[in-house]
Write a protein that holds these residues in place. Structure first.
Motif, PDB file in Angstrom:
ATOM      1  N   ALA A 135       0.828  -1.211   0.000  1.00 37.28           N
ATOM      2  CA  ALA A 135       0.000   0.000   0.000  1.00 37.28           C
ATOM      3  C   ALA A 135       0.860   1.258   0.000  1.00 37.28           C
ATOM      4  CB  ALA A 135      -0.925  -0.009   1.218  1.00 37.28           C
ATOM      5  N   LEU A 136       2.033   1.206   0.648  1.00 39.79           N
ATOM      6  CA  LEU A 136       2.900   2.382   0.726  1.00 39.79           C
ATOM      7  C   LEU A 136       3.869   2.482  -0.449  1.00 39.79           C
ATOM      8  CD1 LEU A 136       3.714   2.224   4.540  1.00 39.79           C
ATOM      9  CD2 LEU A 136       2.188   3.827   3.393  1.00 39.79           C
ATOM     10  N   GLY A 137       3.917   1.453  -1.297  1.00 34.91           N
ATOM     11  CA  GLY A 137       4.769   1.515  -2.479  1.00 34.91           C
ATOM     12  C   GLY A 137       6.200   1.105  -2.239  1.00 34.91           C
ATOM     13  N   TYR A 138       6.435   0.163  -1.335  1.00 38.18           N
ATOM     14  CA  TYR A 138       7.801  -0.303  -1.055  1.00 38.18           C
ATOM     15  C   TYR A 138       7.987  -1.705  -1.616  1.00 38.18           C
ATOM     16  CZ  TYR A 138       8.446   3.636   2.037  1.00 38.18           C
ATOM     17  OH  TYR A 138       8.571   4.905   2.531  1.00 38.18           O
ATOM     18  N   PRO A 139       9.230  -2.094  -1.937  1.00 38.47           N
ATOM     19  CA  PRO A 139       9.471  -3.469  -2.426  1.00 38.47           C
ATOM     20  C   PRO A 139       9.085  -4.493  -1.368  1.00 38.47           C
ATOM     21  CG  PRO A 139      11.544  -2.320  -1.976  1.00 38.47           C
ATOM     22  CD  PRO A 139      10.460  -1.295  -1.922  1.00 38.47           C
ATOM     23  N   LEU A 140       8.580  -5.634  -1.824  1.00 38.43           N
ATOM     24  CA  LEU A 140       8.042  -6.637  -0.907  1.00 38.43           C
ATOM     25  C   LEU A 140       9.135  -7.505  -0.296  1.00 38.43           C
ATOM     26  CD1 LEU A 140       4.863  -7.761  -2.880  1.00 38.43           C
ATOM     27  CD2 LEU A 140       5.132  -5.908  -1.229  1.00 38.43           C
ATOM     28  N   ALA A 141      10.355  -7.404  -0.772  1.00 37.67           N
ATOM     29  CA  ALA A 141      11.437  -8.216  -0.216  1.00 37.67           C
ATOM     30  C   ALA A 141      11.718  -7.780   1.217  1.00 37.67           C
ATOM     31  CB  ALA A 141      12.691  -8.063  -1.069  1.00 37.67           C
ATOM     32  N   PRO A 142      12.203  -8.691   2.064  1.00 34.64           N
ATOM     33  CA  PRO A 142      12.547  -8.292   3.446  1.00 34.64           C
ATOM     34  C   PRO A 142      13.567  -7.160   3.454  1.00 34.64           C
ATOM     35  CG  PRO A 142      12.556 -10.681   3.221  1.00 34.64           C
ATOM     36  CD  PRO A 142      12.394 -10.136   1.840  1.00 34.64           C
ATOM     37  N   SER A 143      13.394  -6.230   4.382  1.00 38.95           N
ATOM     38  CA  SER A 143      14.274  -5.059   4.404  1.00 38.95           C
ATOM     39  C   SER A 143      15.708  -5.422   4.779  1.00 38.95           C
ATOM     40  CB  SER A 143      13.730  -4.015   5.386  1.00 38.95           C
ATOM     41  OG  SER A 143      13.737  -4.525   6.706  1.00 38.95           O
ATOM     42  N   GLU A 144      15.924  -6.620   5.368  1.00 38.13           N
ATOM     43  CA  GLU A 144      17.284  -7.013   5.718  1.00 38.13           C
ATOM     44  C   GLU A 144      18.159  -7.212   4.486  1.00 38.13           C
ATOM     45  OE1 GLU A 144      14.615  -8.333   6.947  1.00 38.13           O
ATOM     46  OE2 GLU A 144      14.693  -8.042   9.130  1.00 38.13           O
ATOM     47  N   THR A 145      17.534  -7.365   3.317  1.00 34.94           N
ATOM     48  CA  THR A 145      18.310  -7.553   2.089  1.00 34.94           C
ATOM     49  C   THR A 145      18.720  -6.237   1.454  1.00 34.94           C
ATOM     50  OG1 THR A 145      16.275  -7.627   0.753  1.00 34.94           O
ATOM     51  CG2 THR A 145      17.095  -9.714   1.652  1.00 34.94           C
ATOM     52  N   LEU A 146      18.252  -5.085   1.993  1.00 37.22           N
ATOM     53  CA  LEU A 146      18.572  -3.783   1.399  1.00 37.22           C
ATOM     54  C   LEU A 146      19.915  -3.293   1.929  1.00 37.22           C
ATOM     55  CD1 LEU A 146      15.090  -2.056   1.792  1.00 37.22           C
ATOM     56  CD2 LEU A 146      15.989  -3.196  -0.225  1.00 37.22           C
ATOM     57  N   GLY A 147      20.685  -2.667   1.070  1.00 34.68           N
ATOM     58  CA  GLY A 147      21.941  -2.071   1.495  1.00 34.68           C
ATOM     59  C   GLY A 147      22.972  -3.109   1.895  1.00 34.68           C
ATOM     60  N   GLU A 148      24.062  -2.605   2.402  1.00 35.53           N
ATOM     61  CA  GLU A 148      25.160  -3.458   2.841  1.00 35.53           C
ATOM     62  C   GLU A 148      25.545  -3.087   4.258  1.00 35.53           C
ATOM     63  OE1 GLU A 148      28.377  -3.087   0.175  1.00 35.53           O
ATOM     64  OE2 GLU A 148      27.276  -3.824  -1.574  1.00 35.53           O
ATOM     65  N   GLY A 149      25.573  -4.072   5.132  1.00 36.35           N
ATOM     66  CA  GLY A 149      25.964  -3.826   6.515  1.00 36.35           C
ATOM     67  C   GLY A 149      24.802  -3.299   7.345  1.00 36.35           C
ATOM     68  N   ASP A 150      24.937  -3.407   8.664  1.00 38.56           N
ATOM     69  CA  ASP A 150      23.886  -2.960   9.579  1.00 38.56           C
ATOM     70  C   ASP A 150      23.768  -1.447   9.643  1.00 38.56           C
ATOM     71  OD1 ASP A 150      22.944  -5.396  10.249  1.00 38.56           O
ATOM     72  OD2 ASP A 150      24.234  -5.651  12.010  1.00 38.56           O
ATOM     73  N   ASP A 151      24.761  -0.730   9.115  1.00 33.46           N
ATOM     74  CA  ASP A 151      24.715   0.728   9.185  1.00 33.46           C
ATOM     75  C   ASP A 151      23.801   1.336   8.140  1.00 33.46           C
ATOM     76  OD1 ASP A 151      26.437   0.602  11.255  1.00 33.46           O
ATOM     77  OD2 ASP A 151      28.234   1.077  10.101  1.00 33.46           O
ATOM     78  N   CYS A 152      23.185   0.522   7.283  1.00 34.99           N
ATOM     79  CA  CYS A 152      22.207   1.037   6.318  1.00 34.99           C
ATOM     80  C   CYS A 152      20.867   1.172   7.027  1.00 34.99           C
ATOM     81  CB  CYS A 152      22.094   0.094   5.128  1.00 34.99           C
ATOM     82  SG  CYS A 152      20.815   0.585   3.952  1.00 34.99           S
ATOM     83  N   PRO A 153      20.312   2.384   7.148  1.00 33.59           N
ATOM     84  CA  PRO A 153      19.058   2.540   7.920  1.00 33.59           C
ATOM     85  C   PRO A 153      17.879   1.793   7.326  1.00 33.59           C
ATOM     86  CG  PRO A 153      19.697   4.612   6.877  1.00 33.59           C
ATOM     87  CD  PRO A 153      20.832   3.661   6.670  1.00 33.59           C
ATOM     88  N   ALA A 154      17.843   1.592   6.009  1.00 30.95           N
ATOM     89  CA  ALA A 154      16.691   0.929   5.385  1.00 30.95           C
ATOM     90  C   ALA A 154      16.569  -0.530   5.810  1.00 30.95           C
ATOM     91  CB  ALA A 154      16.799   1.018   3.867  1.00 30.95           C
ATOM     92  N   ARG A 155      17.643  -1.140   6.323  1.00 29.06           N
ATOM     93  CA  ARG A 155      17.581  -2.555   6.721  1.00 29.06           C
ATOM     94  C   ARG A 155      16.657  -2.772   7.924  1.00 29.06           C
ATOM     95  NH1 ARG A 155      21.872  -5.759   4.724  1.00 29.06           N
ATOM     96  NH2 ARG A 155      21.648  -7.159   6.506  1.00 29.06           N
ATOM     97  N   HIS A 156      16.358  -1.717   8.671  1.00 30.81           N
ATOM     98  CA  HIS A 156      15.537  -1.851   9.874  1.00 30.81           C
ATOM     99  C   HIS A 156      14.092  -1.405   9.643  1.00 30.81           C
ATOM    100  CE1 HIS A 156      19.316  -2.446  12.077  1.00 30.81           C
ATOM    101  NE2 HIS A 156      19.785  -1.489  11.315  1.00 30.81           N
ATOM    102  N   PHE A 157      13.716  -1.250   8.363  1.00 31.45           N
ATOM    103  CA  PHE A 157      12.390  -0.707   8.072  1.00 31.45           C
ATOM    104  C   PHE A 157      11.279  -1.670   8.483  1.00 31.45           C
ATOM    105  CE2 PHE A 157       8.966   0.266   4.875  1.00 31.45           C
ATOM    106  CZ  PHE A 157       8.579   1.443   5.473  1.00 31.45           C
ATOM    107  N   ASP A 158      11.483  -2.966   8.309  1.00 28.66           N
ATOM    108  CA  ASP A 158      10.426  -3.928   8.645  1.00 28.66           C
ATOM    109  C   ASP A 158      10.057  -3.860  10.126  1.00 28.66           C
ATOM    110  OD1 ASP A 158      10.325  -4.692   6.066  1.00 28.66           O
ATOM    111  OD2 ASP A 158      11.092  -6.732   6.354  1.00 28.66           O
ATOM    112  N   VAL A 159      11.067  -3.777  10.978  1.00 31.10           N
ATOM    113  CA  VAL A 159      10.795  -3.738  12.419  1.00 31.10           C
ATOM    114  C   VAL A 159      10.060  -2.451  12.785  1.00 31.10           C
ATOM    115  CG1 VAL A 159      11.856  -3.710  14.701  1.00 31.10           C
ATOM    116  CG2 VAL A 159      12.773  -5.201  12.917  1.00 31.10           C
TER     117      VAL A 159
END
Length: 529
Positions: A135-159
């Motif tokens: 509904a918000l227009g984001y990719p359906l893949a888990p956010s942990e697959t975005l970016g590289e390393g834990d320092d990418c803020p988008a990786r925590h979007f699901d939580v």
């Protein structure tokens, strides 16, 4: 022990003026109630005490109180203090907390849940999170697959997106757990100020000649609590907020508070993971907000004629949300937010260069505030031009509306005050979130309100003796300087305008410097003796 005495209550008939025959009749006595007297017999009283002696009366009263006093109520379990955790368990709890997992992103880390997500949380995410992201227009893949390393803020979007939808529901055990409840409330505490700042910057650039009054009406019409359920339904998110209720049939007091909390928390999560451009995209694309809609137009009022120029980039056309969201300042720009500076400081301010205030008061104000800040510019002319514009902006911050507003509506601090008010709200909210990791959102909101009360903001400016440099109109100068009921609100406005100027020229770090080092909003530094 003797058996308790039995008290019989018999049916007694009042004498009636009737004559009965004298024949002997069997009279039945009905026993209506039998009560056992459980009070212990009074202690034997020595014969030497008279019947009305005070000691005897007090003794009998004490015995009676013992017999009839109710059982003492124990306090609820939540008020019973628990023993403190021992060092080993406390260390384990801190080390396993997601809030301490990110060192490079302290603000995002402070908004993560205080404990790892449970199985019930994961089940909700597996079932409903894809619907929300679609509904918000984001990719359906888990956010942990975005970016590289834990320092990418988008990786925590699901939580964070999961926490955003968990408004407090008394009937749901999952939303009442501490890490979910506090995580959701901390997100909505941040999100409300993100929305206010986003609309403030957008409307200041979209309407370069308008005063802040109509802008506030536009913002209220777009994100007031009455219309938030409508936006959630427009984005097909209402089923996630109210899974068992029909939104259109709910009464307002049941419908609006959860909608407001989820809407604010949603934008807190988006801001933390993707930044302000994504906030604009979701507002105007996913929710479909239209600033030109008839329902969000300000009420008609008498407009002052504006004969002054606006910056060239505002003359040709009205800016859209795409222009504001996609704008990136050039590498050799004078300011951190050049277009916002041009929208707040009119080009005609250059006519005030070299006047008495510029010659006499500006150096003292700049010295008190620590301006100009050292900058690494490749060309010295850029530094000189920035310092000239900074001086003009400072003069505009101290220019009260009573001086020039009726002839030149934008030659006053109103527009800078508007953006300064919003950026100081956001900066203090971020500060409180990082400082109090375990505090719920309602406690943070109350502390935020108490620290930014208008009477305090103006007082910090007056403690630095900067209120002597405010430029009032000649007709009202005596009244403002000798009447604190008039003077104090104007010094509050000047204080907020200074924060707005600092944000436009040097960015958010300079607002933090002014608030917590120069003016000391938290009042933690020792006072000069």
């Amino acid at each position: 022990m003797a058996p308790p005495a039995m008290a019989f209550q018999a049916l007694t008939l009042a004498p009636l003026p009737l004559s009965f025959p004298s024949s002997r009749r069997r009279v039945r006595i009905r026993v209506l109630a039998v009560a056992a007297d459980q009070t212990p017999p009074p202690p034997p009283v020595p014969d030497s005490e008279p019947a009305n002696s005070p000691s005897r009366l007090l003794r009998e009263l004490a015995q009676r109180k013992k017999a009839v006093s109710p059982k003492k109520k124990h306090p609820p379990r939540r008020f019973i203090l628990k023993p403190p955790l021992d060092d080993e368990r406390l260390t384990r709890r801190f080390l396993s907390s997601p809030q301490l997992s990110l060192k490079a992103l302290p603000l995002l880390s402070s908004c993560l849940p205080s404990a790892p997500l449970s199985t019930a949380d994961r089940i909700w995410m597996d079932e409903y999170l894809l619907e929300a992201k679609q509904a918000l227009g984001y990719p359906l893949a888990p956010s942990e697959t975005l970016g590289e390393g834990d320092d990418c803020p988008a990786r925590h979007f699901d939580v964070l997106l999961y926490l955003a939808f968990q408004h407090l529901d008394p009937s749901c055990e999952r939303t009442r757990t501490r890490h979910v409840r506090n995580g959701h409330s901390r997100l909505w505490f941040l999100g409300q100020y993100v929305l206010e700042l986003a609309f403030c910057e957008f409307f200041l650039q979209r309407y370069p000649r308008e005063s802040p009054g109509p802008m506030r009406e536009r913002v209220f019409a777009l994100i007031g609590k009455k219309v938030l359920p409508k936006w959630l339904k427009a984005a097909s998110l209402h089923n996630l907020v109210f899974p068992y209720d029909d939104l259109d049939k709910m009464i307002r007091k049941d419908r609006e508070p959860p909608s407001k909390a989820v809407f604010w928390a949603l934008f807190g999560a988006i801001y933390l993971c993707f930044g302000m451009p994504e906030v604009y995209r979701v507002l105007f694309e996913a929710f479909g907000m239209d600033p030109d809609d008839e329902s969000c137009q300000p009420k008609l009022r008498r407009q002052l004629e504006d004969v002054d120029y606006v910056s060239v980039e505002f003359e040709k056309r009205q800016l859209t949300w795409q222009d504001v969201a996609a704008y990136r300042p050039p590498p050799d720009a004078l300011f951190a937010h050049p277009r916002l500076f041009r929208a707040c400081v009119p080009p005609g301010m250059h006519r005030f260069r070299g006047n008495i205030w510029d010659f006499d008061s500006r150096p003292k104000v700049m010295d008190t505030l620590g301006y100009p800040l050292p900058m690494n510019d490749r060309i010295p002319e850029i530094t000189d031009a920035r310092n000239i514009e900074l001086g003009l902006g400072l003069q505009l911050c101290f220019l009260h509306p009573s001086k020039h507003k009726f002839e030149h509506p934008r030659f006053c601090f109103e527009r800078l005050e508007y953006v300064g008010q919003k950026i100081q709200d956001l900066v203090l909210a971020e500060r409180l979130l990082m400082k109090h990791l375990d505090a719920p959102g309602r406690w943070l909101a109350e502390k935020h309100r108490r620290m930014l009360m208008n009477k305090y903001c103006g007082r910090y400016l007056r403690d630095k003796h900067l209120h002597h440099y405010v430029i009032y109109g000649e007709s009202v100068q005596d009244r403002f300087e000798h009447n604190r009921r008039l003077r104090n609100p104007s010094t509050t406005s000047v204080q907020q305008a200074l924060h707005g100027l600092a944000y436009c020229v040097y960015g958010k770090p300079d607002v933090r410097r002014l608030m917590f080092e120069v003016f000391d909003f938290e009042q933690v530094q020792p006072k000069a003796v």
